[in-house]
Design an enzyme around this catalytic site. Structure first.
Site, mmCIF file in Angstrom:
data_model
loop_
_atom_site.group_PDB
_atom_site.id
_atom_site.type_symbol
_atom_site.label_atom_id
_atom_site.label_comp_id
_atom_site.label_asym_id
_atom_site.label_seq_id
_atom_site.Cartn_x
_atom_site.Cartn_y
_atom_site.Cartn_z
ATOM 1 N N HIS A 99 0.820 -1.217 0.000
ATOM 2 C CA HIS A 99 0.000 0.000 0.000
ATOM 3 C C HIS A 99 0.854 1.267 0.000
ATOM 4 C CE1 HIS A 99 0.323 -0.071 4.539
ATOM 5 N NE2 HIS A 99 0.362 1.233 4.348
ATOM 6 N N ASP A 130 0.137 -7.553 1.355
ATOM 7 C CA ASP A 130 0.559 -6.159 1.552
ATOM 8 C C ASP A 130 2.076 -6.037 1.659
ATOM 9 O OD1 ASP A 130 0.433 -3.458 1.714
ATOM 10 O OD2 ASP A 130 -0.541 -3.359 3.664
ATOM 11 N N SER A 213 4.482 2.809 7.846
ATOM 12 C CA SER A 213 4.228 1.610 7.052
ATOM 13 C C SER A 213 5.447 1.227 6.225
ATOM 14 C CB SER A 213 3.042 1.834 6.113
ATOM 15 O OG SER A 213 1.844 1.952 6.837
#
Length: 361
Positions: A99, A130, A213
């Site tokens: 992402h 992911d 992230s």
């Protein structure tokens, strides 16, 4: 770390000093000066030195771990999004979240040793877990790969550090503990999420903020045990972040996926179970989720071989209820390709149960 919460040796020394004063006053009230000196001074002095040494050792572990790992954590910037990544090898491969990558193929990467951003290209993105790998166009001298640990040995309560670029603040570090292991978490598709359901996630109290992230969740042995990916949100408060509840993809899955991408340019063995359908959530007369309607069936897949057809509504897998497409993903995340499961479905109002051999995503 919040400056109002001093946890280093100085803070511990101040606490010990307070105890010495309080101990002397209390002893003085119950006896003479001699008893105060004997009762307070000796025991507290004996406890003070080991406590201070312990605090100094922990402080040293923090500083050594940060010095070891932070140079391996990079900032990744696309046209619109910004996140973090971890240097995977000395050939310029960097692992991050899918992402973070989104639909882009070219990126600017800032390493610990680069004054200017370096360019990088996407190798492969795997939204189902992911995870993604990018590669630097030119490998700078001194690029330091991180060491990945055995996430199977992660213990609830162990101290961890999260490293990345939260809110664009590169080379930032937060600390916490492992709060839980083995979590199955579904990622929202809102705000650029992949919608993936990921099993065996590590839950941590270390702060995970936008930009973290793809960074590193690290133990005090300087090993990356996970890739921070998600922060929990509270639907009762407008989906605002729930402090102290973040999730990281375990290192074992990260290395499994990254090794395949680097070797083959794609994921060849996901280890993720699949029914072999596409579906959508259906609701009952009260507008409550009531199952997964089969939209299409993969030819030769497990569902196809078992006789499941488009229009069927799946309601259970073994003894596990299925009400939404997300809950079906979460159920299948606990299984492996080749497992045999019993799938209960409705067809024209009649319930049937068949045995399905699961395939692979």
């Amino acid at each position: 770390m919040n400056s109002s919460r001093r946890t280093g040796p100085g803070a511990r020394a101040a606490i010990v000093l307070g105890c010495l004063c309080a101990g002397a006053l209390l002893a003085g009230c119950s006896g003479g000066p001699g008893s105060a000196r004997t009762a307070a001074a000796t025991p507290v002095t004996e406890r003070a030195a080991p406590a201070q040494r312990s605090a100094e050792a922990l402080q040293g572990d923090y500083e050594e771990t940060i010095a070891d790992v932070l140079p391996s954590v990079v900032q990744i910037r696309g046209r619109d999004d910004l996140g973090s990544g971890v240097v995977y090898d000395d050939r310029g491969h960097i692992v991050t979240n899918a992402h973070v990558i989104g639909n882009e193929r070219s990126f600017r990467v800032t390493t610990a040793g680069s004054e200017q951003p370096l360019t990088a290209e996407l190798v492969f993105s795997y939204p189902e877990q992911d995870l993604a790998v990018v590669r630097l166009d030119s490998v700078p001298k001194g690029l330091r790969p991180a060491a990945f640990g055995d996430s199977g040995k992660v213990r609830v309560g162990q101290i961890v550090l999260a490293m990345g670029s939260p809110l664009g603040l590169s080379s930032s570090v937060t600390e916490g503990i492992v709060s839980a292991t083995g979590r199955t978490v579904s990622e929202s598709e809102d705000n650029g999420g992949t919608g993936a359901t990921i099993a065996n996630m590590i839950q941590t109290s270390a702060s995970i903020n936008p930009g973290n992230s793809g960074g590193a969740l690290v133990d005090l042995d300087s090993k990356v045990i996970g890739i921070p990916t998600l922060a929990a949100t509270d639907p009762n408060f407008g989906n605002s972040a729930a402090p102290g509840i973040g999730f990281a993809i375990p290192a074992s899955m990260v290395t499994t996926v990254a090794d395949q991408i680097i070797k083959d340019g794609k994921v060849t063995d996901s280890g993720r179970a699949a029914l072999g359908i596409t579906g959508r959530t259906v609701v009952d007369e009260q507008q409550r989720p009531a199952g997964v309607a089969v939209v299409s069936v993969t030819n030769g897949g497990g569902a196809d071989d078992a006789g499941i057809r488009p229009g069927d509504v799946i309601t259970r897998v073994d003894d596990r209820s299925v009400t939404t497409i997300t809950s079906l993903s979460e159920v299948l995340a606990e299984d492996a390709p080749g497992d045999r499961v019993k799938v209960t479905y409705l067809r024209d109002g009649a319930q049937s149960t068949v045995e399905v051999t699961l395939g692979e995503i």
